[in-house]
Write a protein that holds these residues in place. Structure first.
Motif, PDB file in Angstrom:
ATOM      1  N   HIS A   1     -27.944  32.926  54.446  1.00  0.00           N
ATOM      2  CA  HIS A   1     -27.482  32.023  53.400  1.00  0.00           C
ATOM      3  C   HIS A   1     -26.214  32.572  52.729  1.00  0.00           C
ATOM      4  N   GLN A   2     -25.607  31.714  51.906  1.00  0.00           N
ATOM      5  CA  GLN A   2     -24.247  32.005  51.420  1.00  0.00           C
ATOM      6  C   GLN A   2     -24.208  32.880  50.171  1.00  0.00           C
ATOM      7  N   VAL A   3     -25.145  33.796  50.068  1.00  0.00           N
ATOM      8  CA  VAL A   3     -25.173  34.651  48.884  1.00  0.00           C
ATOM      9  C   VAL A   3     -24.406  35.936  49.179  1.00  0.00           C
TER      10      VAL A   3
ATOM     11  N   SER B   1     -24.063  28.325  34.884  1.00  0.00           N
ATOM     12  CA  SER B   1     -25.097  28.945  35.717  1.00  0.00           C
ATOM     13  C   SER B   1     -25.308  28.216  37.045  1.00  0.00           C
ATOM     14  N   GLY B   2     -24.352  28.368  37.950  1.00  0.00           N
ATOM     15  CA  GLY B   2     -24.551  27.891  39.307  1.00  0.00           C
ATOM     16  C   GLY B   2     -23.780  26.636  39.664  1.00  0.00           C
ATOM     17  N   GLY B   3     -23.543  26.494  40.953  1.00  0.00           N
ATOM     18  CA  GLY B   3     -22.790  25.353  41.465  1.00  0.00           C
ATOM     19  C   GLY B   3     -23.511  24.039  41.226  1.00  0.00           C
ATOM     20  N   THR B   4     -24.822  24.077  41.287  1.00  0.00           N
ATOM     21  CA  THR B   4     -25.615  22.865  41.096  1.00  0.00           C
ATOM     22  C   THR B   4     -25.381  22.292  39.697  1.00  0.00           C
ATOM     23  N   LEU B   5     -25.499  23.160  38.714  1.00  0.00           N
ATOM     24  CA  LEU B   5     -25.307  22.727  37.330  1.00  0.00           C
ATOM     25  C   LEU B   5     -23.840  22.352  37.081  1.00  0.00           C
TER      26      LEU B   5
ATOM     27  N   ALA C   1     -22.188  16.411  52.256  1.00  0.00           N
ATOM     28  CA  ALA C   1     -22.081  17.183  51.008  1.00  0.00           C
ATOM     29  C   ALA C   1     -23.392  17.898  50.698  1.00  0.00           C
ATOM     30  N   HIS C   2     -23.318  18.902  49.848  1.00  0.00           N
ATOM     31  CA  HIS C   2     -24.503  19.647  49.420  1.00  0.00           C
ATOM     32  C   HIS C   2     -25.480  18.700  48.702  1.00  0.00           C
ATOM     33  N   TYR C   3     -26.772  18.910  48.929  1.00  0.00           N
ATOM     34  CA  TYR C   3     -27.761  17.972  48.375  1.00  0.00           C
ATOM     35  C   TYR C   3     -27.731  17.906  46.853  1.00  0.00           C
ATOM     36  N   CYS C   4     -27.148  18.915  46.211  1.00  0.00           N
ATOM     37  CA  CYS C   4     -27.171  18.905  44.742  1.00  0.00           C
ATOM     38  C   CYS C   4     -26.281  17.808  44.157  1.00  0.00           C
ATOM     39  N   VAL C   5     -25.320  17.314  44.946  1.00  0.00           N
ATOM     40  CA  VAL C   5     -24.482  16.213  44.456  1.00  0.00           C
ATOM     41  C   VAL C   5     -25.330  14.943  44.383  1.00  0.00           C
TER      42      VAL C   5
ATOM     43  N   ALA D   1     -15.501  21.669  49.814  1.00  0.00           N
ATOM     44  CA  ALA D   1     -14.558  22.717  50.230  1.00  0.00           C
ATOM     45  C   ALA D   1     -15.282  24.043  50.392  1.00  0.00           C
ATOM     46  N   PRO D   2     -15.966  24.260  51.475  1.00  0.00           N
ATOM     47  CA  PRO D   2     -16.302  23.317  52.529  1.00  0.00           C
ATOM     48  C   PRO D   2     -17.709  22.788  52.316  1.00  0.00           C
ATOM     49  N   SER D   3     -18.185  21.945  53.266  1.00  0.00           N
ATOM     50  CA  SER D   3     -19.576  21.495  53.203  1.00  0.00           C
ATOM     51  C   SER D   3     -20.470  22.647  53.651  1.00  0.00           C
ATOM     52  N   THR D   4     -21.713  22.600  53.188  1.00  0.00           N
ATOM     53  CA  THR D   4     -22.581  23.764  53.325  1.00  0.00           C
ATOM     54  C   THR D   4     -23.067  24.002  54.764  1.00  0.00           C
ATOM     55  N   SER D   5     -23.548  22.960  55.419  1.00  0.00           N
ATOM     56  CA  SER D   5     -24.155  23.190  56.744  1.00  0.00           C
ATOM     57  C   SER D   5     -23.153  23.730  57.747  1.00  0.00           C
TER      58      SER D   5
ATOM     59  N   VAL E   1     -13.795  18.462  43.280  1.00  0.00           N
ATOM     60  CA  VAL E   1     -13.911  19.314  44.469  1.00  0.00           C
ATOM     61  C   VAL E   1     -15.091  20.268  44.303  1.00  0.00           C
ATOM     62  N   ASP E   2     -16.069  20.120  45.194  1.00  0.00           N
ATOM     63  CA  ASP E   2     -17.180  21.062  45.228  1.00  0.00           C
ATOM     64  C   ASP E   2     -16.775  22.247  46.105  1.00  0.00           C
ATOM     65  N   GLY E   3     -16.198  23.247  45.453  1.00  0.00           N
ATOM     66  CA  GLY E   3     -15.778  24.464  46.160  1.00  0.00           C
ATOM     67  C   GLY E   3     -16.727  25.614  45.878  1.00  0.00           C
ATOM     68  N   ALA E   4     -18.006  25.283  45.688  1.00  0.00           N
ATOM     69  CA  ALA E   4     -18.991  26.332  45.373  1.00  0.00           C
ATOM     70  C   ALA E   4     -18.862  27.471  46.380  1.00  0.00           C
ATOM     71  N   HIS E   5     -18.822  27.119  47.638  1.00  0.00           N
ATOM     72  CA  HIS E   5     -18.674  28.164  48.658  1.00  0.00           C
ATOM     73  C   HIS E   5     -17.214  28.595  48.814  1.00  0.00           C
TER      74      HIS E   5
ATOM     75  N   ILE F   1     -16.238  26.643  41.561  1.00  0.00           N
ATOM     76  CA  ILE F   1     -16.168  27.834  42.422  1.00  0.00           C
ATOM     77  C   ILE F   1     -17.291  28.801  42.031  1.00  0.00           C
ATOM     78  N   ASP F   2     -18.149  29.140  42.995  1.00  0.00           N
ATOM     79  CA  ASP F   2     -19.237  30.088  42.717  1.00  0.00           C
ATOM     80  C   ASP F   2     -18.731  31.529  42.809  1.00  0.00           C
ATOM     81  N   GLY F   3     -19.076  32.324  41.813  1.00  0.00           N
ATOM     82  CA  GLY F   3     -18.760  33.750  41.870  1.00  0.00           C
ATOM     83  C   GLY F   3     -19.718  34.504  42.790  1.00  0.00           C
ATOM     84  N   HIS F   4     -20.947  33.981  42.916  1.00  0.00           N
ATOM     85  CA  HIS F   4     -21.986  34.699  43.667  1.00  0.00           C
ATOM     86  C   HIS F   4     -21.982  34.359  45.151  1.00  0.00           C
ATOM     87  N   LYS F   5     -20.990  33.605  45.610  1.00  0.00           N
ATOM     88  CA  LYS F   5     -20.903  33.357  47.045  1.00  0.00           C
ATOM     89  C   LYS F   5     -19.743  34.151  47.645  1.00  0.00           C
ATOM     90  N   MET F   6     -18.526  33.608  47.621  1.00  0.00           N
ATOM     91  CA  MET F   6     -17.420  34.307  48.292  1.00  0.00           C
ATOM     92  C   MET F   6     -16.711  35.317  47.397  1.00  0.00           C
TER      93      MET F   6
HETATM   94  C1  LIG Z   1     -24.104  26.669  47.407  1.00  0.00           C
HETATM   95  C2  LIG Z   1     -23.506  25.345  47.201  1.00  0.00           C
HETATM   96  C3  LIG Z   1     -23.866  24.562  46.093  1.00  0.00           C
HETATM   97  C4  LIG Z   1     -24.943  24.978  45.127  1.00  0.00           C
HETATM   98  O1  LIG Z   1     -24.501  26.026  44.326  1.00  0.00           O
HETATM   99  P1  LIG Z   1     -25.557  26.998  43.577  1.00  0.00           P
HETATM  100  O2  LIG Z   1     -24.677  27.996  42.934  1.00  0.00           O
HETATM  101  O3  LIG Z   1     -26.446  27.544  44.648  1.00  0.00           O
HETATM  102  O4  LIG Z   1     -26.300  26.159  42.607  1.00  0.00           O
HETATM  103  C5  LIG Z   1     -23.211  23.371  45.907  1.00  0.00           C
HETATM  104  N1  LIG Z   1     -22.278  22.957  46.776  1.00  0.00           N
HETATM  105  C6  LIG Z   1     -21.914  23.671  47.861  1.00  0.00           C
HETATM  106  C7  LIG Z   1     -20.846  23.150  48.764  1.00  0.00           C
HETATM  107  C8  LIG Z   1     -22.514  24.897  48.104  1.00  0.00           C
HETATM  108  O5  LIG Z   1     -22.159  25.610  49.177  1.00  0.00           O
END
Ligand SMILES: *Cc1c(COP(=O)(O)O)cnc(C)c1O
Length: 482
Positions: free
Chosen positions: A85-87, A144-148, A183-187, A238-242, A265-269, A294-299
């Motif tokens: 996973h992308q952690v 606290s997180g890309g989802t939120l 797109a990520h299911y959280c959207v 940016a990009p999609s998760t799968s 732009v969902d650039g979480a990853h 942009i997630d700090g805990h991924k890339m």
């Molecule tokens: C990981 C991810 C999320 C969710 O982010 P969390 O920080 O796990 O809540 C949302 N969108 C994309 C594209 C992701 O890769």
């Protein structure tokens, strides 16, 4: 005395000796994992066995063994053979900033409950805004997180784009957003939380390479409008998760501008791609987005959970949760940037800016470029290795460090191959040397790797393929116990 236990638990000297011991244990753990002195990435247990172990430990275990046992019973992200996973494997210095944040526990909701981290948060988010290509009107915050963050951005979008105030009045109108089916299911979840319902989530099919098919935007937009749905936002991945494939942000930006939609732009990853001199072209158009996650805990190599949410027009970040009319708010925006809870979902929030600031101060922004570029390079190298191997195929040419592939055998149909790849992934998990995940794309079962560790090499990747080959043999020859 009621206070004896509390006095012992708060004893600074007890903390000192425990902490010294723990730091030694953790440093050993980092040495064992980063330098591969231990053989396993995960010592897999069934959920039932794991539950039994810890129930028993709580009753009978020696408390000295607690942290060592936690190490034994968790997945080791610093192992170069961790590719799941992308952690991020967090940089060791951010484990120290996490400790500082935990000791101080400043609550961050108002300025005096986190003076330094509040100022740092402003500095960090201004820095990222500039890196995106935003001008001085921009700003953002950490959450606290890309989802939120995605949910927060869509709430800002709704506030900014609708003529009536849904926040105060609710809505009876049918509202919608547009987003790729990839797109990520959280959207999807965010849209449902906002009451948009299934019909309000206009899913745009992806093209053959799994990016949002921008040729379809106009048709789907018209169709939704004709059905009486008022679209207010469009999301690019940016990009999609799968698959790790980037949507064409530039094309989406032009479409959103033409139709007066909010572009998120969902650039979480991969939002961190803005730091890569080699790969930043992949997020061309991100500077036209109204908001970016942009997630700090991924890339970006930080411990979970910390996410930057940036706004092209910073005023929008102040209006999201405000009951006030916008004109009243305008006046208080400048003096109020330091009271963060007005703009975030959280009331109490961790001192997460400390990680970003510590990294920037200690290593400079070059470390973000080094990490993203190294990992994306590795994704391309892995694809080349797979393409040269007749027993494997990639799902799509990778654009990042996410690579989907599968074992193939020309004499078998897709159904049998799906079964084999699924079993192989389970066998890998149980064996525990490597850790990878899986995904289903258009009915085909793929093995999925996210290369998160800059010390993973092409040699590890070749070893992974060899390991899979061996496991395929055992899965085929012992179909029952596999
Ligand atoms: C990981 C991810 C999320 C969710 O982010 P969390 O920080 O796990 O809540 C949302 N969108 C994309 C594209 C992701 O890769």
């Amino acid at each position: 005395m009621k206070k004896d236990l509390l006095r012992k638990a708060y004893d600074p000297e007890e903390f000192r000796s425990m902490a010294h011991q723990l730091v030694d244990q953790l440093a050993d753990h980092l040495g064992n994992t980063i330098h591969e002195k231990s053989e396993k990435t995960i010592s897999w247990n069934t959920p039932k066995d794991e539950h039994e172990f810890w129930s028993d430990y709580l009753k009978n275990g020696d408390s000295k063994d607690l942290f060592p046992e936690v190490l034994n019973h968790t997945i080791h992200i610093h192992q170069p053979k961790y590719m799941g996973h992308q952690v991020a494997p967090p940089l060791p210095i951010t484990s120290l900033s996490a400790m500082v944040a935990s000791v101080l526990n400043n609550g961050m909701a108002v300025y005096e409950m986190g003076m330094a981290p509040t100022a740092m948060e402003r500095i960090i988010t201004d820095f990222i805004c500039k890196k995106i290509g935003y001008d001085f009107n921009s700003n953002g915050f950490l959450t606290s997180g890309g989802t939120l963050a995605n949910l927060t951005a869509l709430l800002s979008a709704r506030k900014a784009k609708l003529s009536h105030n849904v926040w105060n009045e609710g809505h009876s109108e049918r509202l919608g957003i547009m987003v790729s089916e990839e797109a990520h299911y959280c959207v999807d979840r965010a849209a449902r939380i906002m009451g948009l319902g299934e019909d309000g989530i206009i899913k745009i099919p992806a093209n053959k390479d799994f990016a949002l098919d921008t040729k379809l935007l106009e048709t789907y937009y018209q169709k939704a409008q004709n059905a009486g749905i008022k679209i207010f936002a469009i999301v690019g991945s940016a990009p999609s998760t799968s698959t790790g494939i980037f949507d064409d942000l530039e094309a989406i930006a032009h479409f959103s501008k033409k139709n007066d939609l909010w572009f998120h732009v969902d650039g979480a990853h991969g939002g961190a791609t803005i730091f890569s001199k080699t790969y930043s072209y992949m997020v061309k158009g991100i500077e036209m987005a109204d908001s970016v996650v942009i997630d700090g805990h991924k890339m970006m190599m930080m411990p979970a959970l910390t996410t930057a949410l940036l706004f092209k027009d910073g005023t929008n970040s102040h209006t999201t949760f405000s009951q006030k009319a916008d004109y009243l708010l305008e006046q208080s925006v400048e003096e109020d940037w330091y009271n963060l809870a007005k703009r975030t979902f959280e009331c109490t929030k961790t001192m997460m800016s400390l990680h970003w600031f510590t990294l920037l101060k200690t290593y400079g922004e070059a470390i973000f470029d080094d990490n993203v570029t190294t990992l994306y390079n590795l994704g391309h190298q892995f694809a080349e290795i797979i393409k040269k191997d007749k027993s494997f195929e990639i799902a799509v040419e990778p654009m990042s460090n996410i690579v989907c592939f599968r074992y193939i055998d020309k004499s078998l149909d897709d159904q049998s191959l799906n079964r084999i790849n699924e079993k192989v992934r389970h066998a890998l998990l149980q064996e525990g040397e490597f850790y990878i995940v899986q995904t289903k794309l258009r009915g085909i079962h793929y093995l999925r790797t996210t290369l998160m560790n800059p010390f993973t090499t092409p040699i590890h990747l070749k070893e992974l393929l060899d390991k899979i080959r061996t496991l395929v043999d055992s899965v085929i020859s012992h179909p029952k116990d596999a």
